[in-house]
Design an enzyme around this catalytic site. Structure first.
Site, PDB file in Angstrom:
ATOM      1  N   ASP A  95      11.526  25.769 -33.102  1.00  0.00           N
ATOM      2  CA  ASP A  95      11.664  26.384 -34.466  1.00  0.00           C
ATOM      3  C   ASP A  95      12.726  26.023 -35.084  1.00  0.00           C
ATOM      4  OD1 ASP A  95      10.029  28.205 -35.852  1.00  0.00           O
ATOM      5  OD2 ASP A  95      10.782  29.703 -34.974  1.00  0.00           O
ATOM      6  N   GLU A 193       0.684  33.530 -39.788  1.00  0.00           N
ATOM      7  CA  GLU A 193       1.548  35.075 -38.528  1.00  0.00           C
ATOM      8  C   GLU A 193       1.124  36.365 -40.035  1.00  0.00           C
ATOM      9  OE1 GLU A 193       5.632  35.736 -37.348  1.00  0.00           O
ATOM     10  OE2 GLU A 193       5.300  37.308 -37.041  1.00  0.00           O
TER      11      GLU A 193
HETATM   12  O1  KIV Z   1      10.122  32.822 -33.300  1.00  0.00           O
HETATM   13  C1  KIV Z   1       8.536  32.892 -33.520  1.00  0.00           C
HETATM   14  O2  KIV Z   1       8.286  32.995 -31.315  1.00  0.00           O
HETATM   15  C2  KIV Z   1       7.426  32.537 -34.329  1.00  0.00           C
HETATM   16  C3  KIV Z   1       6.268  33.604 -33.845  1.00  0.00           C
HETATM   17  C4  KIV Z   1       4.965  33.262 -34.563  1.00  0.00           C
HETATM   18  C5  KIV Z   1       5.457  32.975 -32.176  1.00  0.00           C
HETATM   19  O3  KIV Z   1       7.532  31.929 -34.915  1.00  0.00           O
END
Ligand code: KIV
Length: 279
Positions: A95, A193
């Site tokens: 992320d 989401e």
């Molecule tokens: O950070 C996270 O876990 C996400 C979720 C949508 C799975 O972005």
């Protein structure tokens, strides 16, 4: 104790973006789950998870923060490296935290670090129209991208709460247009989401790239959950779209069995049910 993936999982070929597209084309569900460390990475790989997400949800479930906003690139980098070394054949998605992709140069710098130092195979970023130049630049530099649309937790203070997105017809059309624009800009996966199940189905049908849902109904090409929600150990509120597979699945008496139950339920299409979806 070993954190080396089992030989069984290792013998399978690596999950790639090409394979994910093929799975969409073949109607085979994609199973994605978060993890933040080596021990769980091994468990996920052994259970048959295809894609592991080192999510900024680590801010809440690992660090005990109230939101994902305080998470830094160093935090994600550290946990990505922890996961990547033991990820077996899974595709590793890291992320991009709050403000780490605020402009093209910053995004290229941070995405390179996640891949070169962290070992990620793909980066995920939240946003819509305004992140298209970033998605395009990353794709042009050979960096696979997962676009995250719908509810965007990094914007929680602006949104004023965790709410379903795209219920109004014009917002639904805007979300569809956003997903198509992301695909055109070079995104390889679109994560949705908290969007109504019917809208997620419409977006999934309109895209060539796979969609992954969380609170987006059963018709996405794949599903993702936060690992600690699946295990029922997330502190505080558990979202409606999550299912505790450790407590609620009759076949799951331990963590590996709960993970296998999740993989089976997503693969068969029995998760998410209507009780985990929004209309
Ligand atoms: O950070 C996270 O876990 C996400 C979720 C949508 C799975 O972005």
């Amino acid at each position: 104790m070993s954190t080396t993936p089992s030989s069984n999982a290792n013998s399978e070929s690596p999950v790639t973006v090409t394979r994910l597209r093929g799975m969409k084309a073949d109607g085979e569900k994609i199973v994605m789950l978060t993890a933040y460390d080596a021990s769980f990475a091994v468990q996920l790989n052994d259970a048959g998870v295809h894609v592991v997400l080192v999510g900024d949800s680590l801010g809440m479930v690992i660090q005990g923060q109230q939101t994902t906003v305080p998470v830094t690139i160093e935090d994600v980098l550290y946990h990505t490296a922890c996961v990547a070394g033991s990820s077996g054949r899974m595709l590793v998605v890291a992320d991009m935290p709050f403000m780490s992709f605020r402009d093209v140069d910053t995004a290229l710098e941070n995405a390179s670090r996640l891949m070169q130092e962290g070992g990620a195979h793909m980066v995920k970023l939240e946003g819509g129209q305004h992140v298209l130049p970033v998605v395009e630049a990353l794709a042009q530099h050979g960096i696979p991208v997962c676009g995250h649309i719908g509810l965007q937790p990094q914007s929680i203070h602006k949104l004023g709460g965790y709410r379903v997105q795209g219920r109004e017809p014009e917002m639904a059309d805007a979300l569809l247009a956003e997903a198509q624009a992301m695909e055109k800009a070079g995104a390889d996966i679109i994560l949705m989401e908290c969007v109504p199940a019917s809208l997620a189905a419409r977006i999934t049908a309109a895209l060539a790239v796979p969609t992954i849902g969380i609170g987006a109904g059963p018709d996405c090409d794949g599903q993702v959950l936060v690992l600690y929600d699946l295990l029922g150990i997330t502190p505080g509120h558990r979202p409606r779209f999550a299912r505790d597979f450790l407590t609620n699945d009759p076949t799951a008496s331990d963590i590996p069995a709960a993970l296998r139950a999740y993989v089976k339920a997503v693969t068969e299409g029995s998760f998410p049910g209507s009780e985990h979806s929004f209309s």
